[in-house]
Write a protein that holds these residues in place. Structure first.
Motif, PDB file in Angstrom:
ATOM      1  N   PRO A 465       0.888  -1.045   0.063  1.00 17.76           N
ATOM      2  CA  PRO A 465      -0.027  -0.083  -0.058  1.00 17.76           C
ATOM      3  C   PRO A 465       0.993   1.211   0.054  1.00 17.76           C
ATOM      4  O   PRO A 465       2.036   1.403   0.598  1.00 17.76           O
ATOM      5  CB  PRO A 465      -0.837  -0.250   1.376  1.00 17.76           C
ATOM      6  N   ILE A 466       0.303   2.241  -0.862  1.00 12.51           N
ATOM      7  CA  ILE A 466       1.179   3.510  -0.901  1.00 12.51           C
ATOM      8  C   ILE A 466       1.286   4.091   0.514  1.00 12.51           C
ATOM      9  O   ILE A 466       0.149   4.560   0.992  1.00 12.51           O
ATOM     10  CB  ILE A 466       0.632   4.361  -2.162  1.00 12.51           C
ATOM     11  N   LYS A 467       2.449   4.814   0.680  1.00  9.63           N
ATOM     12  CA  LYS A 467       2.328   5.613   1.898  1.00  9.63           C
ATOM     13  C   LYS A 467       1.840   7.011   1.715  1.00  9.63           C
ATOM     14  O   LYS A 467       2.308   7.426   0.540  1.00  9.63           O
ATOM     15  CB  LYS A 467       3.755   5.396   2.818  1.00  9.63           C
ATOM     16  N   THR A 468       1.515   7.693   2.758  1.00 10.86           N
ATOM     17  CA  THR A 468       1.232   9.083   2.533  1.00 10.86           C
ATOM     18  C   THR A 468       2.542   9.812   2.427  1.00 10.86           C
ATOM     19  O   THR A 468       3.475   9.820   3.319  1.00 10.86           O
ATOM     20  CB  THR A 468       0.514   9.699   3.787  1.00 10.86           C
ATOM     21  N   GLU A 469       2.698  10.761   1.326  1.00  5.33           N
ATOM     22  CA  GLU A 469       4.079  11.268   1.025  1.00  5.33           C
ATOM     23  C   GLU A 469       3.782  12.720   0.379  1.00  5.33           C
ATOM     24  O   GLU A 469       2.746  12.961  -0.154  1.00  5.33           O
ATOM     25  CB  GLU A 469       4.962  10.588   0.089  1.00  5.33           C
ATOM     26  N   SER A 470       4.908  13.326   0.689  1.00  4.34           N
ATOM     27  CA  SER A 470       4.825  14.924  -0.154  1.00  4.34           C
ATOM     28  C   SER A 470       6.282  15.085  -0.777  1.00  4.34           C
ATOM     29  O   SER A 470       7.226  14.288  -0.430  1.00  4.34           O
ATOM     30  CB  SER A 470       4.416  16.051   0.888  1.00  4.34           C
ATOM     31  N   ARG A 471       6.104  16.176  -1.723  1.00  2.08           N
ATOM     32  CA  ARG A 471       7.559  16.455  -2.278  1.00  2.08           C
ATOM     33  C   ARG A 471       7.686  17.959  -2.575  1.00  2.08           C
ATOM     34  O   ARG A 471       6.555  18.464  -2.867  1.00  2.08           O
ATOM     35  CB  ARG A 471       7.536  15.576  -3.681  1.00  2.08           C
ATOM     36  N   ILE A 472       8.729  18.532  -2.448  1.00  2.00           N
ATOM     37  CA  ILE A 472       8.900  19.913  -2.528  1.00  2.00           C
ATOM     38  C   ILE A 472       9.609  19.909  -4.050  1.00  2.00           C
ATOM     39  O   ILE A 472      10.724  19.579  -4.237  1.00  2.00           O
ATOM     40  CB  ILE A 472       9.843  20.541  -1.574  1.00  2.00           C
ATOM     41  N   ASP A 473       8.919  20.795  -4.969  1.00  4.21           N
ATOM     42  CA  ASP A 473       9.356  20.773  -6.470  1.00  4.21           C
ATOM     43  C   ASP A 473       9.981  22.265  -6.303  1.00  4.21           C
ATOM     44  O   ASP A 473      11.288  22.152  -7.198  1.00  4.21           O
ATOM     45  CB  ASP A 473       8.200  20.978  -7.171  1.00  4.21           C
ATOM     46  N   VAL A 474       9.570  23.331  -5.748  1.00  9.01           N
ATOM     47  CA  VAL A 474      10.197  24.528  -5.872  1.00  9.01           C
ATOM     48  C   VAL A 474      10.397  25.216  -4.255  1.00  9.01           C
ATOM     49  O   VAL A 474       9.133  25.016  -3.726  1.00  9.01           O
ATOM     50  CB  VAL A 474       9.454  25.536  -6.842  1.00  9.01           C
ATOM     51  N   PRO A 475      11.306  25.706  -4.211  1.00  4.54           N
ATOM     52  CA  PRO A 475      12.750  25.620  -4.900  1.00  4.54           C
ATOM     53  C   PRO A 475      13.454  24.525  -5.030  1.00  4.54           C
ATOM     54  O   PRO A 475      13.174  23.779  -4.067  1.00  4.54           O
ATOM     55  CB  PRO A 475      13.366  26.929  -4.156  1.00  4.54           C
ATOM     56  N   ARG A 476      14.128  24.399  -6.041  1.00 10.35           N
ATOM     57  CA  ARG A 476      15.112  23.147  -5.880  1.00 10.35           C
ATOM     58  C   ARG A 476      16.169  23.257  -4.961  1.00 10.35           C
ATOM     59  O   ARG A 476      16.765  24.339  -4.643  1.00 10.35           O
ATOM     60  CB  ARG A 476      15.868  23.165  -7.311  1.00 10.35           C
ATOM     61  N   SER A 477      16.442  21.839  -4.229  1.00  8.61           N
ATOM     62  CA  SER A 477      17.579  21.965  -3.303  1.00  8.61           C
ATOM     63  C   SER A 477      18.939  22.333  -3.761  1.00  8.61           C
ATOM     64  O   SER A 477      19.194  22.002  -4.847  1.00  8.61           O
ATOM     65  CB  SER A 477      17.599  20.435  -2.933  1.00  8.61           C
ATOM     66  N   GLY A 478      19.414  23.258  -3.142  1.00  5.32           N
ATOM     67  CA  GLY A 478      20.895  23.783  -3.631  1.00  5.32           C
ATOM     68  C   GLY A 478      20.750  25.010  -4.449  1.00  5.32           C
ATOM     69  O   GLY A 478      21.673  25.534  -4.942  1.00  5.32           O
ATOM     70  N   GLY A 479      19.614  25.477  -4.585  1.00  5.96           N
ATOM     71  CA  GLY A 479      19.225  26.559  -5.348  1.00  5.96           C
ATOM     72  C   GLY A 479      19.849  27.830  -4.807  1.00  5.96           C
ATOM     73  O   GLY A 479      19.757  27.905  -3.526  1.00  5.96           O
TER      74      GLY A 479
END
Length: 576
Positions: A465-479
């Motif tokens: 089963p898929i876990k509850t997740e999130s992702r940061i698209d902007v800003p990019r890491s190291g930007g």
């Protein structure tokens, strides 16, 4: 003294007629093999045999066509192509026989074949100059092969005559002695002499060992069967390999054309219209719908399977009352469902790229399973791909009412080959390794305690089963950012539950609620965004999602194995 003449036993080149025919057939086969290889790169319809066959069909009177259809049925085109090949084989054999005497005759015959092929190709509607390349390349290679084989088989002369004493002819053992007063004198090794009128053979009584008397070029042997056979074998191997590769390339082009020209049926249950505000359209933020060419691909196939939908079959068997086998055409005639579904790969790291959202069209898996009749105790669907990959899907997930599909289309077009054409599985709420079988051809209804799928014995969980997740698209890491108002944005997912909230914090400060984009249902990811007044310096940004069941994404870091990664995504940026 008489004029000496040589009369070769096997024609001017010493090559018998049957050998010439074999050389011609080999050259013809290689010509067709090379032509098919080039046609595979340009288009199967440019293969000269196909073009000649099409022209023959166009020129054939209607009564003859009717006879062929009534006599051979669906095999009429196969019979036609076979007939063309038989005729070409006969011509190639004749060309080889003629080329024994003069290669120019063989080249002329092949050139005539090329003219016919080019003419047939150019009569096709929409034909262009490039379409003649398969025929031209085939003829050139066939001509080179024919000359090479004949020179290889008969490259040495069979007879050399020199004047002998008293008018006699001195020849090699492979030649014929010319008449003369003195007659022919031959030694056991093929060397000859003439003295007076008597014949003296080396090895006999009174034999005399002496150097042979020969003209320049003498000593060359006649027909060499072994060199011909080895040359023919090599030619056949090259011809076969070229034809096989050409058919494979041509088949891929033909399947690609079939896919592009496929008319998709209208869904009996269309997807809901996307509500206003599903996409914030923030630069750098993943769009709500992932384009097909941008959709992630993770599978075990080293070479993408090329499955012909005309030959495709789906078999459902095992713990069922009525095994089912269905064709692609039959599948398309069933009621189709359209749904927006996000897919996620179990190998995706926290904040990783292996997640995407698309609009899928297909037949509900539950409908076909009900047709088969599930037996009590069945809890696993062991699905198999055309390339042998297997995955195990929990039966209860597929049968609980969600839009689990045998999908045929993606974002309004037939599935791309890389994503499972002609049919794949799509099951919302499960990682792909236990649900999303591409190129699916077989489903065995079974139990988890009886069967294992591909990844399970390799250390991955049987259910995913898929876990509850999130992702940061902007800003990019190291930007790097400029100080002042900026936007932090990303996506979050919790299929088949839905995302209710996303929170963001900077430098481990207080959590702040992000605004959420609209979604059509619980099976897709959800965009989120937060405005931030950035100050100079280095900053760390973290995010976490909460699903509709009240479960908040855990901070506990875990790797993808055995059942999916976990943790909060974080990026570090420089603000100046």
């Amino acid at each position: 003294m008489q004029k000496n003449e040589t009369v070769p036993a096997r024609g001017p080149a010493g090559v018998p007629a049957w050998a010439g025919a074999v050389a011609g057939l080999t050259a013809g086969a290689l010509a067709l093999g090379i032509a098919q290889l080039v046609a595979g790169l340009i288009g199967p319809e440019t293969f000269p045999v196909v073009a000649v066959g099409d022209a023959a069909v166009d020129l054939t009177p209607a009564p003859v066509k009717d006879f062929a259809i009534n006599t051979f049925g669906e095999n009429d085109k196969t019979v036609l192509v076979g007939g063309v090949l038989v005729v070409l084989a006969g011509i190639a054999a004749v060309v080889g026989v003629l080329a024994r005497r003069r290669l120019a005759y063989g080249y002329a015959g092949l050139a005539l074949f090329g003219v016919v092929g080019v003419a047939a190709v150019l009569t096709r509607p929409g034909a262009g100059a490039a379409d003649v390349l398969p025929t031209v390349a085939g003829v050139l290679c066939g001509g080179l092969t024919l000359g090479w084989l004949l020179r290889r088989a008969g490259g040495r002369r069979g007879a050399v005559a020199v004047p002998g004493v008293g008018g006699g002819a001195i020849t090699e053992a492979g030649g014929e002695p010319a008449g003369g007063v003195g007659g022919a004198v031959r030694d056991a090794g093929g060397e000859q002499d003439a003295k007076g009128g008597g014949a003296v053979s080396e090895g006999g009584e009174g034999a005399v060992e002496r150097p042979a008397v020969m003209r320049p070029g003498a000593g060359e042997r006649g027909f060499d069967r072994r060199r011909l056979i080895t040359g023919v074998a090599g030619g056949i191997v090259v011809a076969g390999a070229s034809a096989a590769l050409g058919r494979q390339l041509g088949g891929r082009r033909e399947l690609a054309a079939t896919r592009v020209n496929l008319a998709l049926p209208r869904p009996a249950t269309p997807a809901r219209p996307l509500p206003a505000g599903t996409d914030f359209r923030i630069p750098g933020l993943s769009p709500f719908i992932t384009k097909n060419q941008d959709f992630y691909r993770v599978d075990t196939a080293l070479v993408v399977p090329q499955v012909d939908p005309r030959a495709w079959r789906l078999r459902i068997h095992g713990m069922v009352d009525r095994p089912v086998e269905i064709t692609y055409a039959e599948l398309l005639n069933l009621p189709l469902t359209e749904a927006d579904i996000t897919l996620t790969c179990v190998s995706n790291e926290v904040g990783g790229p292996y997640v995407g959202n698309a609009r899928w069209l297909g037949v509900r898996m539950a409908d076909l399973l009900r047709r088969a009749g599930l037996q009590p105790g069945a809890d696993m669907l062991l699905s198999t791909s055309d390339d042998g990959f297997t995955c195990g899907t929990p039966v209860d997930v597929v049968m609980d009412g969600r839009d689990a599909l045998f999908a045929i289309a993606m974002n309004g077009e037939a599935l791309p080959f890389e994503h499972g054409f002609p049919v794949r599985q799509v099951v919302p709420g499960l990682y792909g390794y236990v649900s999303a079988t591409k190129w699916v051809v077989d489903v065995k209804v079974t139990r988890f305690d009886r069967d294992q799928a591909y990844w399970t014995p390799r250390g991955w969980a049987a259910k995913g089963p898929i876990k509850t997740e999130s992702r940061i698209d902007v800003p990019r890491s190291g930007g790097s950012l400029k100080a002042g108002r900026t936007t932090i944005a990303g996506v979050a997912w919790a299929q088949h539950i839905g995302v209710d909230a996303v929170e963001v914090r900077i430098d481990r400060g207080e959590w702040r609620q992000a605004r959420l984009a609209a979604v059509p249902g619980p099976d897709t990811w959800r965009q989120w965004a937060l405005d931030w007044d950035a100050t100079p310096g280095e900053h760390t940004i973290e995010a976490r999602a909460t699903d509709a069941a009240g479960h908040t994404q855990t901070e506990q870091q875990a790797p993808p194995a055995p059942d999916g990664a976990s943790g909060w995504p974080a990026v570090t940026v420089q603000v100046a």
